[in-house]
Design a protein around this motif. Structure first.
Motif, mmCIF file in Angstrom:
data_model
loop_
_atom_site.group_PDB
_atom_site.id
_atom_site.type_symbol
_atom_site.label_atom_id
_atom_site.label_comp_id
_atom_site.label_asym_id
_atom_site.label_seq_id
_atom_site.Cartn_x
_atom_site.Cartn_y
_atom_site.Cartn_z
ATOM 1 N N ASP A 141 0.714 -1.135 -0.054
ATOM 2 C CA ASP A 141 -0.120 -0.003 0.169
ATOM 3 C C ASP A 141 1.041 1.247 -0.082
ATOM 4 N N TYR A 143 3.912 1.363 -1.284
ATOM 5 C CA TYR A 143 4.419 1.824 -2.571
ATOM 6 C C TYR A 143 3.257 2.333 -3.450
ATOM 7 N N ALA A 144 2.144 1.758 -3.266
ATOM 8 C CA ALA A 144 1.198 2.555 -4.416
ATOM 9 C C ALA A 144 1.045 3.723 -4.137
#
Length: 432
Positions: A141, A143-144
């Motif tokens: 999450d 990273y996103a």
């Protein structure tokens, strides 16, 4: 008012805290944004000035450890988070990672930026699969959302984070054994020097910090050095999670300033279980010398606990009442250390094996008073003579239990076995 200082545990009652949205709703990742606007060396000096000491047991100053990284070494730098929590009685990092994995990730990002590392590892004990899954989801999450990976928050700083599952070895809680395991080798302690700061993971400069140490960094960046040093004591600044377990009315995590006493913590936890009284307790897990009721008012900071003859360790406060056989408790701890010894050095490999035999013999009623001297002699050959601190930790409960409860050991000899009724004893769940 109570002396509790909920910082890491402040929002644990939020059912969505483990999610990115839930964490951001509490101000999460704002400290990272602040940190990325500053120079890395400024952050290192801030952590030094805060007096934050390692929360994994040794209590070494965190900022000082960061400062040991050589400036002229061309190799990449690594941050390794030690989440291999496996000391008997220690249970603070697992609930922290389960309740709020993002505070650890924010701490990892800030710390990595401060030490100029672009790759960080979180080494988690393999048995806690639920924590591993939650951490990996949190990493995905982050990273996103652009909080990990390339050009974090537009700062130009890149960071990759790897969650690594260990294979269930207590010895891998020792930082150099952890590094060997992380590299794919059998987890065994390395000879030091060189220390990890100079030649750690892949022979490169490496910082190894405990989960709680790294998770404490965002609050220091967000609130400042003076806020942090206003808590705790002069040499043991800040707050910490105190894990109360055993014969206590309300076991759990109590976050309080360093320097609080067990008496104060017990008052908040409802005291020792109804109808019973305190017999002995551990200030920092099973590898620290035990304390008795006479130490109820000892401030739980590194200096005071050390001056009283023990170590603050991981603040794992195991509470034992008068139904507990101290010989049996020591025997169970040593059985654990004998099983978990990596076998690399003779004092630990042989010493723990023989202590387990002697303690079992005393418990069965086949021991003699000479066995007490034998135990102390073995401890003398363990303490300070083993390759790593596992030997020291194993000697601690035996030496201290004989110091405070020598007559109970003698009673096992004179009465031909344990004088306690094991049907009533709840140590280790009453399992013989």
């Amino acid at each position: 008012m109570t002396p509790l200082t909920p910082v890491l545990s402040r929002d644990w009652d939020r059912t969505d805290l483990y999610t990115l949205d839930g964490y951001r709703a509490t101000g999460g990742y704002e400290a990272l944004r602040t940190a990325l606007s500053r120079e890395p060396d400024t952050l290192v000096e801030m952590v030094k000035a805060s007096g934050l000491r390692g929360r994994g047991g040794a209590g070494f100053p965190t900022g000082m450890k960061w400062g040991f990284l050589p400036k002229d070494n061309p190799k990449p730098r690594y941050l390794v988070v030690n989440a291999d929590e496996s000391e008997p009685g220690t249970c603070k990092d697992v609930p922290l990672m389960l309740a709020n994995p993002h505070v650890l990730l924010e701490g990892v990002a800030i710390s990595s930026y401060a030490i100029r590392s672009n790759l960080a590892f979180i080494y988690v004990r393999g048995e806690v699969l639920h924590v591993i899954r939650r951490l990996r989801q949190a990493v995905a999450d982050a990273y996103a959302a652009g909080l990990l990976g390339k050009n974090i928050l537009g700062s130009g700083f890149d960071l990759d984070v790897v969650v690594h599952a260990g294979a269930g070895a207590y010895i891998c809680g020792e930082e150099t054994a952890l590094l060997d395991s992380l590299e794919g080798y059998r987890g065994q302690p390395r000879l030091k020097p060189p220390f990890p700061a100079v030649a750690g993971l892949y022979a490169s400069p490496t910082v190894v910090n405990n989960v709680e140490s790294i998770a404490s960094v965002p609050s220091i960046v967000a609130n400042g050095v003076e806020w942090f040093t206003a808590m705790g004591t002069e040499k043991s600044a800040g707050f910490g999670l105190f894990s109360l377990s055993g014969h206590v009315t309300r076991p759990g995590q109590y976050e309080a300033p360093l320097g609080i006493t067990l008496r104060e913590l017990l008052d908040m936890a409802g005291g020792v279980r109804a109808g019973h009284e305190l017999k002995f307790w551990t200030p920092g897990g099973s590898s620290t010398p035990i304390f008795t009721a006479e130490h109820l008012d000892t401030p739980l900071d590194f200096e005071s606990v050390g001056a009283a003859g023990s170590m603050l360790g991981t603040r794992a406060l195991q509470i034992f009442d008068e139904t507990t056989c101290v010989v049996r408790a020591a025997g169970r701890w040593i059985a654990f250390y004998a099983h978990e010894s990596c076998g690399k050095c003779t004092p630990c490999r042989e010493g723990n094996f023989w202590m387990e035999q002697v303690l079992d013999r005393l418990e069965r009623g086949d021991g003699t008073e000479e066995d007490l001297d034998n135990l102390l002699d073995i401890c003398d050959n363990l303490l300070g003579r083993s390759f790593c601190a596992l030997g020291d930790g194993a000697a601690s409960p035996v030496m201290s239990s004989i110091k405070y409860f020598r007559q109970e050991y003698i009673d096992h000899v004179e009465q031909g076995g344990c004088p306690f009724d094991h049907a009533r004893s709840t140590v280790w769940g009453g399992v013989r």
